[in-house]
Design an enzyme around this catalytic site. Sequence first.
Site, PDB file in Angstrom:
ATOM      1  N   ASP A  66       0.992  -1.199   0.092  1.00 46.57           N
ATOM      2  CA  ASP A  66      -0.004  -0.030  -0.026  1.00 46.57           C
ATOM      3  C   ASP A  66       0.977   1.264  -0.182  1.00 46.57           C
ATOM      4  O   ASP A  66       2.279   1.271   0.236  1.00 46.57           O
ATOM      5  CB  ASP A  66      -1.078  -0.046   1.118  1.00 46.57           C
ATOM      6  CG  ASP A  66      -0.285  -0.003   2.791  1.00 46.57           C
ATOM      7  OD1 ASP A  66       0.927  -0.253   2.767  1.00 46.57           O
ATOM      8  OD2 ASP A  66      -1.244   0.370   3.575  1.00 46.57           O
ATOM      9  N   PHE A  79       6.662   1.892  -4.073  1.00 46.26           N
ATOM     10  CA  PHE A  79       7.984   2.061  -3.791  1.00 46.26           C
ATOM     11  C   PHE A  79       8.849   3.427  -3.956  1.00 46.26           C
ATOM     12  O   PHE A  79       9.966   3.748  -3.539  1.00 46.26           O
ATOM     13  CB  PHE A  79       9.072   1.012  -4.124  1.00 46.26           C
ATOM     14  CG  PHE A  79       8.761  -0.413  -3.689  1.00 46.26           C
ATOM     15  CD1 PHE A  79       9.151  -0.863  -2.453  1.00 46.26           C
ATOM     16  CD2 PHE A  79       8.181  -1.453  -4.489  1.00 46.26           C
ATOM     17  CE1 PHE A  79       8.833  -1.931  -1.829  1.00 46.26           C
ATOM     18  CE2 PHE A  79       7.887  -2.607  -4.161  1.00 46.26           C
ATOM     19  CZ  PHE A  79       8.056  -2.854  -2.938  1.00 46.26           C
TER      20      PHE A  79
END
Length: 226
Positions: A66, A79
Amino acid sequence: MAEMVPDSWKPVLDPVLATAEARRLGGWLHAEEEAGKSIYPPRGCRLRALELTPLEAVRVVILGQDPYHGPGQAMGLCFSVPQGERVPPSLVNIYKELEADCDISRPDHGDLTRWARQGVLLLNNTLTVEAGNAGSHAGRGWDAITDACVAAVAEQAEPSVFILWGSHAQAKAKRIAALRNGRHCLIESPHPSPLSAHRGFFGSRPFSRTNEFLASNGRGTIDWTP
């Protein structure tokens, strides 16, 4: 849902967004915002991964869990953080492995937009989160939407690479029947989080292995320089 679905993904997502589950998700997000809760990423960025990487351009899928839940961090790509934000610990470890694997020096930023523009779909399983509350929007309905995206890539005729870091990404892949046809390459390892990276993420060589598979299937290679 207030987000505009990019054209290439409309045939995939329009049927999903018409379901009662998706309407409940949209209504719930609206109510949370009306109640004054901060939700990341902000509106307009939540489908950024799909905007930058059209379905027909996808060569690689990297699955996250998430969004980052700190202010200014989430930008709609798993990321990744915008230029000027501190590079998060998991991405620091991704960069360490990238340097060891491909001899690419670690950059001073965490913006992975350049990967996305080359056909790397940087997709989180859940596309929103409440500020300061990791995992708070899991189970609210995003899974059906992101499962449909992953399945659509898996159903494409061209072979792709699915990079699955950690149990959440690997569990998601197991739900996608088309991923079991053997056409695609699945690269699995522990998550790059500092809690697990030393259990097999380091040394897994995901970037060079991806390029070896793509090249052998006539799909070029990714320049992994962020």
